[in-house]
Design a protein around this motif. Structure first.
Motif, PDB file in Angstrom:
ATOM      1  N   ILE A 197       0.865  -1.185   0.000  1.00 54.66           N
ATOM      2  CA  ILE A 197       0.000   0.000   0.000  1.00 54.66           C
ATOM      3  C   ILE A 197       0.898   1.231   0.000  1.00 54.66           C
ATOM      4  CG2 ILE A 197      -1.810   1.271   1.213  1.00 54.66           C
ATOM      5  CD1 ILE A 197      -2.683  -1.344   2.502  1.00 54.66           C
ATOM      6  N   ILE A 198       0.671   2.131  -0.942  1.00 50.52           N
ATOM      7  CA  ILE A 198       1.401   3.401  -1.007  1.00 50.52           C
ATOM      8  C   ILE A 198       0.419   4.518  -0.717  1.00 50.52           C
ATOM      9  CG2 ILE A 198       2.857   4.903  -2.411  1.00 50.52           C
ATOM     10  CD1 ILE A 198       3.517   2.518  -4.156  1.00 50.52           C
ATOM     11  N   THR A 199       0.672   5.288   0.348  1.00 52.58           N
ATOM     12  CA  THR A 199      -0.231   6.372   0.711  1.00 52.58           C
ATOM     13  C   THR A 199      -0.009   7.576  -0.203  1.00 52.58           C
ATOM     14  OG1 THR A 199       1.253   7.467   2.290  1.00 52.58           O
ATOM     15  CG2 THR A 199      -0.037   5.592   3.103  1.00 52.58           C
ATOM     16  N   LYS A 200      -0.924   8.534  -0.109  1.00 46.33           N
ATOM     17  CA  LYS A 200      -0.792   9.730  -0.942  1.00 46.33           C
ATOM     18  C   LYS A 200       0.425  10.561  -0.546  1.00 46.33           C
ATOM     19  CE  LYS A 200      -3.962  12.579   1.841  1.00 46.33           C
ATOM     20  NZ  LYS A 200      -5.215  13.377   1.803  1.00 46.33           N
ATOM     21  N   ASN A 201       0.977  10.305   0.658  1.00 47.11           N
ATOM     22  CA  ASN A 201       2.214  10.958   1.094  1.00 47.11           C
ATOM     23  C   ASN A 201       3.448  10.126   0.753  1.00 47.11           C
ATOM     24  OD1 ASN A 201       0.753  13.115   2.238  1.00 47.11           O
ATOM     25  ND2 ASN A 201       0.436  11.947   4.131  1.00 47.11           N
ATOM     26  N   ASP A 202       3.269   9.102  -0.092  1.00 46.15           N
ATOM     27  CA  ASP A 202       4.351   8.254  -0.580  1.00 46.15           C
ATOM     28  C   ASP A 202       5.017   7.434   0.531  1.00 46.15           C
ATOM     29  OD1 ASP A 202       5.732   7.223  -2.781  1.00 46.15           O
ATOM     30  OD2 ASP A 202       7.465   8.507  -2.389  1.00 46.15           O
ATOM     31  N   VAL A 203       4.238   7.012   1.512  1.00 43.33           N
ATOM     32  CA  VAL A 203       4.725   6.075   2.522  1.00 43.33           C
ATOM     33  C   VAL A 203       4.359   4.664   2.060  1.00 43.33           C
ATOM     34  CG1 VAL A 203       4.597   5.346   4.937  1.00 43.33           C
ATOM     35  CG2 VAL A 203       4.425   7.781   4.342  1.00 43.33           C
ATOM     36  N   HIS A 204       5.334   3.753   2.065  1.00 43.83           N
ATOM     37  CA  HIS A 204       5.141   2.403   1.547  1.00 43.83           C
ATOM     38  C   HIS A 204       4.937   1.425   2.704  1.00 43.83           C
ATOM     39  CE1 HIS A 204       6.867   3.092  -2.718  1.00 43.83           C
ATOM     40  NE2 HIS A 204       6.673   4.275  -2.144  1.00 43.83           N
ATOM     41  N   TYR A 205       3.850   0.652   2.644  1.00 43.16           N
ATOM     42  CA  TYR A 205       3.564  -0.391   3.635  1.00 43.16           C
ATOM     43  C   TYR A 205       3.620  -1.745   2.931  1.00 43.16           C
ATOM     44  CZ  TYR A 205       1.885   3.205   6.868  1.00 43.16           C
ATOM     45  OH  TYR A 205       1.792   4.292   7.703  1.00 43.16           O
ATOM     46  N   TYR A 206       4.436  -2.660   3.471  1.00 44.39           N
ATOM     47  CA  TYR A 206       4.545  -4.011   2.933  1.00 44.39           C
ATOM     48  C   TYR A 206       3.881  -4.970   3.914  1.00 44.39           C
ATOM     49  CZ  TYR A 206       7.920  -1.959  -0.276  1.00 44.39           C
ATOM     50  OH  TYR A 206       8.518  -1.186  -1.228  1.00 44.39           O
ATOM     51  N   ILE A 207       2.907  -5.738   3.420  1.00 44.71           N
ATOM     52  CA  ILE A 207       2.069  -6.571   4.284  1.00 44.71           C
ATOM     53  C   ILE A 207       1.995  -7.975   3.690  1.00 44.71           C
ATOM     54  CG2 ILE A 207      -0.232  -6.828   5.303  1.00 44.71           C
ATOM     55  CD1 ILE A 207      -0.566  -3.775   4.881  1.00 44.71           C
ATOM     56  N   GLN A 208       2.013  -8.972   4.579  1.00 43.99           N
ATOM     57  CA  GLN A 208       1.986 -10.368   4.151  1.00 43.99           C
ATOM     58  C   GLN A 208       0.733 -11.050   4.673  1.00 43.99           C
ATOM     59  OE1 GLN A 208       5.164 -12.765   5.716  1.00 43.99           O
ATOM     60  NE2 GLN A 208       4.911 -14.364   4.204  1.00 43.99           N
ATOM     61  N   ALA A 209       0.011 -11.697   3.764  1.00 44.64           N
ATOM     62  CA  ALA A 209      -1.156 -12.490   4.140  1.00 44.64           C
ATOM     63  C   ALA A 209      -0.736 -13.948   4.287  1.00 44.64           C
ATOM     64  CB  ALA A 209      -2.254 -12.346   3.088  1.00 44.64           C
TER      65      ALA A 209
END
Length: 339
Positions: free
Chosen positions: A310-322
């Motif tokens: 997920i990349i927020t509108k402030n360009d912060v990147h979240y990496y998530i594992q299911a």
């Protein structure tokens, strides 16, 4: 935990006569169980109110008097587990299981009603419920309201059409830790009554907002911000593994996806307080699956696939594992319409 009284994520499997639990490593359960709970002679308490900041607990007491406290990630999940575990305990007593079904089905919240929305309306300075000071048995309580006053307010604001419905709704607010009993009358009912009789439609029973008793909120502005941000309808929730922003390590987090307003929050399941440790608005975000072959750019450590970003509108990147491709797809499809 039994030795160190901390909280850890475990994968539970219910069998006919026992409950197995497994450790989670890298988003997957280990092949051999970490432990087991024998259900023969067990007693179950649900809801369990021994931890004020953990309203979603189930307590199991074995016939050897060992206590197990299990926390679920939603009220629906907790009630479903309690029903199935009770069914396993009382497999030879179908009447008791049928009575639990009736109790569970009598406490259903209408789909178009959000408890967060109700609490937000209750807190409104002009149209919300009137708060008063009360003196009871030498104790002075600030900002309280009576059980009958809450029932009247819920009916007058069209959240319920009868006093029975209003009492059911008020019971849910109390069960989900939005309101709490104070004083001897309401506290005694909470401890010793059946689930359907724990909230009192009574002018002598006192209640208050649970948030008012939490002194960790430093300002009125911070409280208003939290209420607005956490007031949306819960669309999806569950446990996922998230990469940290600083250390780039992977930790299990409980994620809660809300709409109107659209936010994704994550909680540390080992913490006592039921407050998010992080979250962000979904407006303007980009969400996408990551390829399972190789380690994608920006991802550190030993990962086992089923990743999304997920990349927020402030360009912060979240990496998530299911835990599976299917679960990853479900989360992406739930998040996309809210961006």
């Amino acid at each position: 935990g039994h030795v160190v009284r901390n909280w850890k994520v475990r994968w539970f499997v219910l069998l006919q006569d026992k409950l197995l639990y497994y450790k989670i490593e890298g988003g997957k359960k280990e092949p051999h169980p970490k432990g087991r709970i024998l259900l023969d002679g067990c007693t179950i308490t649900c809801p369990c109110l021994e931890y004020e900041n953990r309203p979603l607990l189930i307590k199991l007491k074995t016939k050897t008097n060992t206590d197990y406290f299990l926390e679920c990630c939603s009220r629906e999940e907790r009630d479903s587990w309690a029903l199935d575990i009770t069914g396993a305990i009382h497999a030879g007593h179908p009447v008791q299981v049928q009575e639990l079904h009736k109790m569970k089905n009598s406490f259903k919240l209408l789909e178009n009603i959000s408890l967060h929305h109700i609490v937000e309306k209750m807190c409104d300075n002009s149209t919300g419920i009137k708060l008063t000071r009360n003196l009871e048995q030498g104790n002075r309580y600030k900002e309280t309201f009576t059980g009958s006053a809450l029932v009247d307010w819920l009916i007058s604001h069209s959240f319920a059409v009868s006093r029975f419905e209003a009492v059911t709704l008020a019971s849910m607010l109390m069960e989900e830790n939005f309101i709490k009993p104070v004083g001897a009358r309401s506290t005694e009912a909470m401890r010793f009554s059946d689930l359907s009789e724990q909230f009192l439609d009574d002018s002598t029973a006192l209640y208050m907002f649970a948030e008012n008793s939490n002194k960790n909120v430093s300002s009125k502005e911070e409280l208003q911000f939290n209420i607005a941000e956490l007031s949306g309808t819960i669309v999806k929730q569950g446990f996922l593994v998230k990469q940290g922003h600083k250390r780039k390590n992977w930790k299990v987090r409980k994620f809660v996806l809300r709409a109107d307003p659209a936010f994704l929050h994550y909680y540390d399941p080992t913490k006592e307080e039921n407050r998010p440790v992080g979250g962000f608005s979904l407006r303007g975000c980009l969400v996408s699956a990551l390829e399972d072959n190789g380690v994608p750019a920006g991802v550190k450590g030993n990962v086992q696939g089923n990743l999304f970003k997920i990349i927020t509108k402030n360009d912060v990147h979240y990496y998530i594992q299911a835990s599976s491709k299917a679960e990853r797809t479900q989360w992406i499809e739930a998040i996309k319409p809210l961006t």
